[in-house]
Design a protein around this motif. Structure first.
Motif, mmCIF file in Angstrom:
data_model
loop_
_atom_site.group_PDB
_atom_site.id
_atom_site.type_symbol
_atom_site.label_atom_id
_atom_site.label_comp_id
_atom_site.label_asym_id
_atom_site.label_seq_id
_atom_site.Cartn_x
_atom_site.Cartn_y
_atom_site.Cartn_z
ATOM 1 N N ARG A 1 0.842 -1.193 0.000
ATOM 2 C CA ARG A 1 0.000 0.000 0.000
ATOM 3 C C ARG A 1 0.879 1.246 0.000
ATOM 4 O O ARG A 1 2.101 1.158 0.138
ATOM 5 N N ARG A 2 0.239 2.392 -0.134
ATOM 6 C CA ARG A 2 0.963 3.654 -0.163
ATOM 7 C C ARG A 2 0.606 4.500 1.051
ATOM 8 O O ARG A 2 -0.538 4.536 1.475
ATOM 9 N N GLY A 3 1.618 5.168 1.585
ATOM 10 C CA GLY A 3 1.388 6.093 2.683
ATOM 11 C C GLY A 3 1.019 5.438 3.995
ATOM 12 O O GLY A 3 0.325 6.043 4.816
ATOM 13 N N VAL A 4 1.508 4.234 4.232
ATOM 14 C CA VAL A 4 1.179 3.496 5.451
ATOM 15 C C VAL A 4 2.329 3.600 6.444
ATOM 16 O O VAL A 4 3.498 3.423 6.077
ATOM 17 N N VAL A 5 2.001 3.901 7.688
ATOM 18 C CA VAL A 5 2.988 3.907 8.775
ATOM 19 C C VAL A 5 2.600 2.812 9.757
ATOM 20 O O VAL A 5 1.498 2.823 10.306
ATOM 21 N N LEU A 6 3.489 1.871 9.963
ATOM 22 C CA LEU A 6 3.240 0.743 10.854
ATOM 23 C C LEU A 6 3.803 1.019 12.241
ATOM 24 O O LEU A 6 4.847 1.666 12.382
ATOM 25 N N PRO A 7 3.154 0.500 13.283
ATOM 26 C CA PRO A 7 3.766 0.552 14.611
ATOM 27 C C PRO A 7 5.035 -0.310 14.639
ATOM 28 O O PRO A 7 5.253 -1.149 13.756
ATOM 29 N N GLU A 8 5.837 -0.098 15.641
ATOM 30 C CA GLU A 8 7.049 -0.897 15.796
ATOM 31 C C GLU A 8 6.714 -2.385 15.877
ATOM 32 O O GLU A 8 5.717 -2.780 16.471
ATOM 33 N N PHE A 9 7.571 -3.206 15.287
ATOM 34 C CA PHE A 9 7.386 -4.657 15.332
ATOM 35 C C PHE A 9 8.770 -5.320 15.413
ATOM 36 O O PHE A 9 9.787 -4.702 15.073
ATOM 37 N N PRO A 10 8.850 -6.584 15.832
ATOM 38 C CA PRO A 10 10.150 -7.271 15.932
ATOM 39 C C PRO A 10 10.623 -7.757 14.571
ATOM 40 O O PRO A 10 9.829 -8.131 13.707
ATOM 41 N N ASN A 11 11.923 -7.803 14.385
ATOM 42 C CA ASN A 11 12.447 -8.120 13.055
ATOM 43 C C ASN A 11 12.259 -9.573 12.639
ATOM 44 O O ASN A 11 12.418 -9.893 11.454
ATOM 45 N N VAL A 12 11.876 -10.466 13.548
ATOM 46 C CA VAL A 12 11.560 -11.839 13.122
ATOM 47 C C VAL A 12 10.361 -11.859 12.180
ATOM 48 O O VAL A 12 10.169 -12.822 11.425
ATOM 49 N N ASP A 13 9.553 -10.787 12.192
ATOM 50 C CA ASP A 13 8.350 -10.754 11.355
ATOM 51 C C ASP A 13 8.655 -10.444 9.886
ATOM 52 O O ASP A 13 7.767 -10.583 9.033
ATOM 53 N N VAL A 14 9.867 -10.035 9.586
ATOM 54 C CA VAL A 14 10.198 -9.742 8.187
ATOM 55 C C VAL A 14 10.206 -11.017 7.352
ATOM 56 O O VAL A 14 9.752 -11.026 6.200
ATOM 57 N N TYR A 15 10.695 -12.100 7.913
ATOM 58 C CA TYR A 15 10.813 -13.345 7.141
ATOM 59 C C TYR A 15 9.477 -13.844 6.592
ATOM 60 O O TYR A 15 9.387 -14.155 5.386
ATOM 61 N N PRO A 16 8.417 -13.952 7.400
ATOM 62 C CA PRO A 16 7.147 -14.392 6.799
ATOM 63 C C PRO A 16 6.634 -13.440 5.728
ATOM 64 O O PRO A 16 5.967 -13.869 4.785
ATOM 65 N N LEU A 17 6.956 -12.145 5.847
ATOM 66 C CA LEU A 17 6.586 -11.210 4.788
ATOM 67 C C LEU A 17 7.331 -11.543 3.501
ATOM 68 O O LEU A 17 6.733 -11.586 2.412
ATOM 69 N N LEU A 18 8.633 -11.787 3.594
ATOM 70 C CA LEU A 18 9.417 -12.123 2.402
ATOM 71 C C LEU A 18 8.896 -13.399 1.748
ATOM 72 O O LEU A 18 8.755 -13.464 0.514
ATOM 73 N N ALA A 19 8.633 -14.410 2.560
ATOM 74 C CA ALA A 19 8.123 -15.667 2.011
ATOM 75 C C ALA A 19 6.786 -15.458 1.319
ATOM 76 O O ALA A 19 6.515 -16.024 0.251
ATOM 77 N N HIS A 20 5.943 -14.625 1.921
ATOM 78 C CA HIS A 20 4.636 -14.334 1.332
ATOM 79 C C HIS A 20 4.787 -13.634 -0.014
ATOM 80 O O HIS A 20 4.115 -13.984 -0.995
ATOM 81 N N LEU A 21 5.682 -12.645 -0.083
ATOM 82 C CA LEU A 21 5.885 -11.916 -1.334
ATOM 83 C C LEU A 21 6.431 -12.822 -2.429
ATOM 84 O O LEU A 21 6.119 -12.644 -3.612
ATOM 85 N N LEU A 22 7.248 -13.794 -2.051
ATOM 86 C CA LEU A 22 7.812 -14.726 -3.024
ATOM 87 C C LEU A 22 6.861 -15.863 -3.378
ATOM 88 O O LEU A 22 7.088 -16.580 -4.353
ATOM 89 N N GLY A 23 5.820 -16.038 -2.574
ATOM 90 C CA GLY A 23 4.890 -17.122 -2.823
ATOM 91 C C GLY A 23 5.464 -18.488 -2.529
ATOM 92 O O GLY A 23 5.123 -19.481 -3.184
ATOM 93 N N ILE A 24 6.361 -18.569 -1.543
ATOM 94 C CA ILE A 24 6.966 -19.855 -1.194
ATOM 95 C C ILE A 24 6.504 -20.302 0.183
ATOM 96 O O ILE A 24 6.028 -19.504 0.986
ATOM 97 N N ARG A 25 6.643 -21.589 0.438
ATOM 98 C CA ARG A 25 6.297 -22.134 1.745
ATOM 99 C C ARG A 25 7.442 -21.852 2.705
ATOM 100 O O ARG A 25 8.563 -22.317 2.490
ATOM 101 N N PRO A 26 7.190 -21.089 3.769
ATOM 102 C CA PRO A 26 8.278 -20.743 4.694
ATOM 103 C C PRO A 26 8.683 -21.927 5.551
ATOM 104 O O PRO A 26 7.915 -22.864 5.769
ATOM 105 N N GLN A 27 9.891 -21.865 6.043
ATOM 106 C CA GLN A 27 10.345 -22.805 7.061
ATOM 107 C C GLN A 27 9.735 -22.409 8.411
ATOM 108 O O GLN A 27 9.315 -21.261 8.595
ATOM 109 N N PRO A 28 9.660 -23.338 9.356
ATOM 110 C CA PRO A 28 9.205 -22.962 10.702
ATOM 111 C C PRO A 28 10.041 -21.788 11.218
ATOM 112 O O PRO A 28 11.262 -21.754 11.044
ATOM 113 N N ASN A 29 9.369 -20.807 11.831
ATOM 114 C CA ASN A 29 10.077 -19.603 12.238
ATOM 115 C C ASN A 29 9.394 -18.969 13.437
ATOM 116 O O ASN A 29 8.302 -19.381 13.843
ATOM 117 N N ASP A 30 10.033 -17.953 14.004
ATOM 118 C CA ASP A 30 9.516 -17.248 15.184
ATOM 119 C C ASP A 30 8.696 -16.016 14.827
ATOM 120 O O ASP A 30 8.222 -15.316 15.720
#
Length: 418
Positions: free
Chosen positions: A370-399
């Motif tokens: 989206r455009r113009g979105v400001v997110l609250p602070e979040f932990p960096n472990v959450d970046v990985y599921p986002l990357l997997a989602h964008l790539l359309g791949i099945r992620p490994q178990p993660n935190d």
């Protein structure tokens, strides 16, 4: 009966296709390429200095977080590996830039043999390995772990780290990969910049040199954006721009000397500065513990199994027996070590990841955001599921958890089709 069979096949066949082990590589041509960019040492509030107009424009036209919380310890290798595995350092095994393994020996940034040994990295699986296993092309323009064959897999394209490679050259390599034919073009690319971190260490986070590094790195981003525009890819490529940690000033007078607290001959020091980690020699373990675990000004030392649970740290055997975390702006060293330093360390990280000065950067831009979105602070472990989602791949178990980032997506996660 014929209608029932047809109905069952209509649902069963797509399900079977979805369960295939690896999508065909040709499918990558239909994806929005994903570039994961790290600006090492970019503290979250640097974005407000007005020195990075390209980055600010991407944030304004896309998504940015108020801040991103690094994992502990807030240092380079552990957090870069967390970003691409979704695992806390305790779980992926890269627990420090310098560490000791009972079987593998000593790991350090400058030990190229260790850095390139896949066994050190094998407790996690980085996203480029997962993507390769599932049929996608990948490329890394520097990233901790990318010099090793992890679980026997490397990116299609990778380079050994060389700090002398100019930022513009790194960008040009990424653009060259994007120029490959669609069926060969990487679906996932990393790009790493380190000048901001170096300037923060040697000159401090409020120095003119740090500000110059911000401008130079932003100029490299501008070169990337311009290259994407000239190729008609600016609105067809997803950019995720992060940092691994922040930075704080470390005045030379703010040094805690281990040899004022214990006899150094009673311990094996794994690493100094922040955090400091050491293993007492067995015959001196009780005395060292009594001395270090007692209260000290500007320093908190913990037995490995007594670290605060919120740090998610201390369960991995590569974590030393005693971990000492100084207050913000303080370093742990020895008198002899400080005397040998050729230059003062005027900025450092590695502190408690709840320290505001350790807060990291998160910016995302592209067709799936989206455009113009400001997110609250979040932990960096959450970046990985986002990357997997964008790539359309099945992620490994993660935190990690995609939930805090769902508001950044242009379409609901369940509706996006890759």
């Amino acid at each position: 009966m014929t209608r029932i069979l047809a109905w069952l096949l209509a649902f069963a066949l797509p399900a079977l296709v979805g369960c295939s082990e690896a999508p065909p590589r040709d499918d990558a041509a239909a994806r929005a390429p994903l570039i994961l960019i790290s600006i090492d040492g970019f503290r979250a509030d640097y974005l407000q200095r007005g020195l990075t107009p390209t980055l600010a424009a991407l944030a304004a036209d896309g998504v940015h977080a108020e801040a991103m919380q690094p994992s502990f310890p807030s240092i380079t290798f552990p957090n870069h590996y967390t970003l691409v595995t979704g695992l806390y350092p305790d779980h992926h095994g890269i627990v420090h830039n310098t560490m000791q393994d009972p079987a593998l020996g000593r790991f350090a940034l400058g030990n190229r043999a260790a850095v390139g040994d896949g066994r050190w990295w094998a407790e996690g699986e980085p996203i480029w390995v997962t993507a390769e296993k599932q049929g996608l092309h990948t490329a890394t323009m520097f990233w901790p772990g990318s010099e090793a064959a992890i679980h026997g897999v490397r990116p299609d394209h990778w380079h050994p780290y060389d700090g002398d490679v100019a930022p513009r050259t790194r960008v040009d390599q990424v653009l060259a990969w994007l120029d490959l034919p669609a069926t060969q073009r990487p679906a996932f690319i990393t790009l790493y910049f380190d000048a901001v971190d170096g300037a923060g260490h040697w000159h401090g986070p409020d120095s003119p040199e740090l500000n110059a590094a911000l401008r130079d790195t932003d100029a490299a981003l501008a070169r990337l954006v311009d290259g994407l525009r000239r190729r008609g890819l600016y609105d067809r490529v997803n950019l995720v721009i992060v940092s691994d940690h922040g930075m704080t000033a470390t005045p030379p007078a703010q040094t805690i000397y281990l040899d004022d607290l214990i006899d150094l001959s009673d311990v094996d020091v794994v690493t100094y500065d922040v955090p400091a980690e050491l293993n007492p020699k067995p015959e001196h373990a009780a005395a060292v513990a009594r001395a270090l675990l007692a209260p000290h000004p500007h320093l908190r030392c913990y037995a490995r199994d007594a670290l605060p649970a919120r740090l998610h740290y201390g369960g991995n055997p590569r974590v030393a027996a005693i971990v000492c975390i100084p207050d913000d702006g303080w370093l742990v060293s020895t008198h002899a070590r400080q005397a040998k330093r050729k230059r003062a360390l005027l900025g450092e990280h590695g502190y408690d990841n709840d320290d505001p000065a350790m807060r990291a950067l998160f910016v995302a831009h592209g067709p799936d955001f989206r455009r113009g979105v400001v997110l609250p602070e979040f932990p960096n472990v959450d970046v990985y599921p986002l990357l997997a989602h964008l790539l359309g791949i099945r992620p490994q178990p993660n935190d990690g958890d995609l939930t805090p980032l769902r508001g950044a997506l242009a379409m609901p996660a369940t509706a996006m089709h890759r």
